[in-house]
Design an enzyme around this catalytic site. Structure first.
Site, short mmCIF file in Angstrom:
data_model
loop_
_atom_site.label_atom_id
_atom_site.label_comp_id
_atom_site.label_asym_id
_atom_site.label_seq_id
_atom_site.Cartn_x
_atom_site.Cartn_y
_atom_site.Cartn_z
N GLU A 14 98.53 90.17 33.63
CA GLU A 14 99.54 89.10 33.58
C GLU A 14 100.48 89.18 32.38
OE1 GLU A 14 97.51 85.37 33.96
OE2 GLU A 14 96.73 85.85 35.95
N GLU B 135 92.84 87.68 41.23
CA GLU B 135 92.46 86.36 40.70
C GLU B 135 92.98 85.26 41.62
OE1 GLU B 135 93.23 85.22 36.65
OE2 GLU B 135 92.77 87.23 35.90
C1 GAL Z 1 94.65 83.74 34.41
C2 GAL Z 1 93.94 84.63 33.41
C3 GAL Z 1 92.46 84.46 33.41
C4 GAL Z 1 92.00 83.03 33.58
C5 GAL Z 1 92.77 82.33 34.68
C6 GAL Z 1 92.47 80.86 34.86
O1 GAL Z 1 95.97 83.55 34.04
O2 GAL Z 1 94.21 85.98 33.70
O3 GAL Z 1 91.98 85.04 32.23
O4 GAL Z 1 91.96 82.36 32.41
O5 GAL Z 1 94.14 82.46 34.47
O6 GAL Z 1 93.29 80.07 34.08
#
Ligand code: GAL
Length: 491
Positions: free
Chosen positions: A184, A395
């Protein structure tokens, strides 16, 4: 199976070989912050400084203890039946000062071996259990030594990152076939270098995000080329970069100004990274002209958005083997003329964003609004904008507050609906989605929210020194989905 509009649930079976995973990141789970010669990273420094920038000044010195409790994590992975596990390497655990200087230096071998062995064991154990590792090289935890030299603000980091990437490809690439260079960059550039909410904690409004994102894109592309020319033939793996994006709709669907504003947010959030990498090596024209015009108006001698050279454009174009997207929530956009004041990237594109008040929050105080259908729209957007790429979602998640009930029925309903949307994306929109990972395997250190946001499929009792992992109901339900390669639902 036949598509019907009936609400009777039916078996929604995913394509054979579809990947079901879960993700973590080194700093958020490992602990062992100074164990066995690990060098400090920017999050170690930031959390140790206190100053109420993190919930209750919590740190991830111990976190889930995964550095010593890997076997416990593996039990969870096996219990779920994951096909893929995504984790990140702690850069400063492998290279204490971030550079390959240490590992080349005779007499310092012991420093390298500890970190390498930890990840070797993880990778070997995963493969021995039929789980495919997806490895992120860098997930927000820049070695402090590199930050001290200017970090992502300097062009010099491009070479340093490439050297680190080559070191990792060379060390683990005989077994790791799926790589993500940077997690990200679009989130990191804004939170760390624009707003200063993440380390190094210094705001640079109007310039920080553009400057650092520019170097991250170049660093990614250079590492991809190193893989392509030095490792691909022998290792036969694939390399990409993970981008975060909301889905954005116009606040007033009949207003042309709001429709365009919504498009501009997608351009800024996603296309400013994806277009250079997947299409033509350069930023979207609208972004360039808007930031240039705004910069001129504000008296800057040149645009606050840096330019790629022709050579850089060639290097960046096509530097990813698959499309990685992270989705959590959606937003509404409204055109908002820039009337001066503080600089920020939304003002550069003259937009205001906010949630639809009818969308529920995951829990009080959370930034996550529950919008499962936004993911389907985002996937369709990626398909249409980027020539139908292979897409991996590495994710997607739903946080609970503290305390989080083990019976997380409401959360599972979110996941169930989300998986149903994925099915529609694949079967109705013909999106080439091949993998879905839940964030996260474990409750963990959620950056500035500390341990107050619980994203895990497994609960971790941070008060208990043994850090036991206990499955939420969602873990049990997800295991069933994985076993059936699908879900009961309706279209
Ligand atoms: C993403 C990040 C993760 C985790 C997730 C939830 O942006 O890559 O490390 O924290 O958000 O907030």
């Amino acid at each position: 199976m036949a598509f019907s509009s009936s609400s009777n649930p039916e078996e929604l079976t995913f394509p054979e070989g579809f990947g079901w995973g879960a993700s973590t990141a080194a700093y958020q789970v490992e602990g062992g912050w100074d164990a066995d010669g690990k060098g400090p990273n920017v999050w170690d420094t930031f959390t140790h400084q206190g100053g109420d920038r993190v919930f209750r000044n919590q740190t991830a010195d111990v976190a889930c203890g995964s550095y010593t409790l890997w076997e416990e994590d593996l039990k969870c992975i096996k219990q779920l039946g994951l096909t893929h596990y995504r984790f990140s390497l702690s850069w400063s655990r492998l290279l204490p000062d971030g550079t390959t200087g240490f590992i080349n230096q005779k007499g310092n071998c012991f420093l390298k071996i500890e970190g390498i062995d930890y990840y070797n064991k993880m990778i070997d154990d995963l493969l021995a259990n039929g789980v495919i590792p997806i490895v992120t090289l860098y997930h927000f935890d820049l070695p402090q030594h590199l930050e001290d030299q200017g970090g992502w603000k300097t062009g010099a980091i491009v070479e340093v990152f490439d050297a680190y990437a080559q070191f990792c490809f060379g060390t683990f690439g005989d077994r790791v076939k799926l790589w993500i260079t940077i997690n990200e960059p679009n989130v990191l550039a804004v939170l760390a270098y624009e707003k200063g909410l993440f380390p190094p904690g210094v705001p640079n409004l109007g310039t920080g995000a553009y400057q650092t994102a520019h170097n991250m894109i170049k660093a990614h592309a250079k590492a991809w080329h190193s893989y392509d020319s030095l490792f691909r033939k022998k290792q036969n793996g694939q390399v990409s970069i993970a981008l975060f994006s909301p889905w954005v709709e116009p606040s007033n669907p009949t207003s042309i100004a709001d429709q365009e504003a919504a498009k501009r947010v997608m351009t800024m959030a996603l296309d400013s990274f994806a277009k250079p990498i997947f299409i033509d090596g350069d930023y979207p024209a609208e972004l360039k002209s808007r930031v240039a015009a705004m910069s001129k108006k504000q008296g800057y001698p040149s645009s606050r958005l840096p330019e790629f050279t022709e050579e850089e454009k060639k290097m960046i174009k096509g530097s990813a083997d698959f499309f990685v997207i992270h989705y959590y929530t959606s937003a509404l956009a409204q055109h908002q003329e820039n009337s001066g004041g503080e600089l920020n990237i939304l003002k550069d594109i003259e937009v205001e964003i906010f949630p639809d008040p009818s969308w529920q929050v995951s829990h009080p105080g959370s930034w996550v609004r529950v919008v499962p259908w936004g993911l389907r729209k985002l996937l369709k957007y990626i398909k249409d904008t980027y020539n139908n790429p292979v897409i991996y979602i590495t994710e997607n998640g739903f946080p609970q507050g503290d305390p989080a009930p083990l019976d997380d029925t409401r959360r599972w309903e979110y996941f169930r609906q989300t998986i149903q949307e994925l099915y529609k994306a694949i079967h109705l929109d013909k999106v080439n989605l091949q993998l879905y990972c839940v964030w996260s395997l474990l409750d963990n250190f959620e950056w500035t929210e500390g341990y107050s946001f619980k994203f895990g499929l497994y609960q971790v009792d941070f008060e208990n020194p043994a850090l036991p992992r206990v499955p939420y109901k969602s873990a049990m339900e997800y295991a069933k989905v994985i076993q059936n390669n699908g879900i009961k639902g309706s279209l």
